[in-house]
Design an enzyme around this catalytic site. Structure first.
Site, short mmCIF file in Angstrom:
data_model
loop_
_atom_site.label_atom_id
_atom_site.label_comp_id
_atom_site.label_asym_id
_atom_site.label_seq_id
_atom_site.Cartn_x
_atom_site.Cartn_y
_atom_site.Cartn_z
N ALA A 243 0.85 -1.20 0.00
CA ALA A 243 0.00 0.00 0.00
C ALA A 243 0.88 1.25 0.00
O ALA A 243 1.97 1.26 0.56
CB ALA A 243 -0.91 0.02 1.22
N GLU B 118 -3.10 -12.37 -4.15
CA GLU B 118 -4.54 -12.24 -4.39
C GLU B 118 -4.89 -10.75 -4.46
O GLU B 118 -4.34 -9.97 -3.68
CB GLU B 118 -5.37 -12.85 -3.25
CG GLU B 118 -5.50 -14.34 -3.29
CD GLU B 118 -4.59 -15.00 -2.26
OE1 GLU B 118 -4.12 -14.29 -1.36
OE2 GLU B 118 -4.35 -16.21 -2.38
N ASN C 122 -10.27 -4.20 -8.08
CA ASN C 122 -9.12 -3.31 -7.84
C ASN C 122 -8.29 -3.17 -9.13
O ASN C 122 -7.25 -3.79 -9.30
CB ASN C 122 -8.28 -3.85 -6.68
CG ASN C 122 -7.22 -2.85 -6.23
OD1 ASN C 122 -6.94 -1.88 -6.92
ND2 ASN C 122 -6.64 -3.09 -5.07
N TYR D 134 0.30 -4.77 -11.25
CA TYR D 134 0.91 -6.10 -11.32
C TYR D 134 1.11 -6.54 -12.78
O TYR D 134 2.10 -7.19 -13.10
CB TYR D 134 0.08 -7.12 -10.54
CG TYR D 134 0.01 -6.80 -9.06
CD1 TYR D 134 1.17 -6.59 -8.33
CD2 TYR D 134 -1.21 -6.70 -8.39
CE1 TYR D 134 1.13 -6.27 -6.98
CE2 TYR D 134 -1.26 -6.39 -7.04
CZ TYR D 134 -0.09 -6.18 -6.34
OH TYR D 134 -0.13 -5.87 -5.01
#
Ligand SMILES: CC(C)(COP(=O)(O)OP(=O)(O)OC[C@H]1O[C@@H](n2cnc3c(N)ncnc32)[C@H](O)[C@@H]1OP(=O)(O)O)[C@@H](O)C(=O)NCCC(=O)NCCS
Length: 178
Positions: free
Chosen positions: A71, A104, A109, A116
């Site tokens: 984050a 995961e 999102n 990613y």
């Protein structure tokens, strides 16, 4: 990440997730789990004091690197900080023998999935109703860390070029501490 970073890390976690980790979870990873790789990104504030602006935790499980949490503080997003954290932690994971990275991510999102995918993760599965707050599905994403990007370029070497290419507002001012 050090123990005295945890107060700032949990603040970012609370601003970022509907199911944030408690401080005890970060403390446990730092103190009791030698298989855990923990990094923070710090930015120097106007008063000269460093402030934690992002964090990542990766669990090494045999030859797999599982990205447990990542984050960035909402005020510091879209400046390349999560890319820098990922480059840093994936490089460390490869050096420790990881051949695969996995995670995961919430099906909705898009920001994280896009991040990613930039690191060549692919969607390989789905866990229906995985998240307990809204029963959203989780997507499972993985990347082969032993792949060659080209005959001359390993994934690790490609990561380093990615570090150079990623955007940072002021590279001198953002540090990456484990
Ligand atoms: C996802 C998150 C970590 C990205 O951090 P960040 O430092 O802002 O990301 P970066 O600036 O390094 O961006 C890297 C890439 O991610 C993608 N990305 C990041 N934010 C995005 C957004 N809001 N929308 C679309 N793509 C986004 C883009 O591909 C971006 O590359 P680009 O800038 O060349 O387009 C951050 O938004 C965050 O903390 N979100 C809440 C927590 C979370 O979802 N963590 C992931 C859990 S699996």
């Amino acid at each position: 990440m050090r123990l005295d970073d945890i107060d700032q890390v949990i603040l970012i976690d609370r601003l970022s997730f509907s199911l944030p980790w408690p401080a005890s979870a970060f403390r446990h990873e730092l103190v009791n789990n030698p298989s855990s790789l923990l990094w923070v990104a710090e930015q120097d504030m106007a008063d000269g004091d460093p402030c934690v602006v992002g964090a990542v935790v990766v669990w090494m499980i045999m030859d797999e690197a599982h990205i447990a949490t990542l984050a960035v503080h909402p005020d510091y997003r879209r400046h390349g900080i999560s890319q820098q954290l990922l480059v840093t932690v994936l490089r460390q994971a490869i050096e420790r023998g990881a051949a695969l990275a996995t995670l995961e991510v919430r099906a909705n999102n898009q920001a994280a999935q896009s991040l990613y995918k930039k690191f060549k993760f692919e969607i390989v599965g789905r866990r229906p109703r995985y998240y307990q707050d809204n029963f959203e599905d989780a997507l499972i994403m993985t990347v082969d860390l032993s792949q060659r990007i080209s005959p001359k370029l390993s994934y690790l070497e490609w990561l380093e070029t990615n570090r150079e290419a990623s955007r940072l507002p002021n590279p001198e001012e953002v540090r990456f501490d484990s």
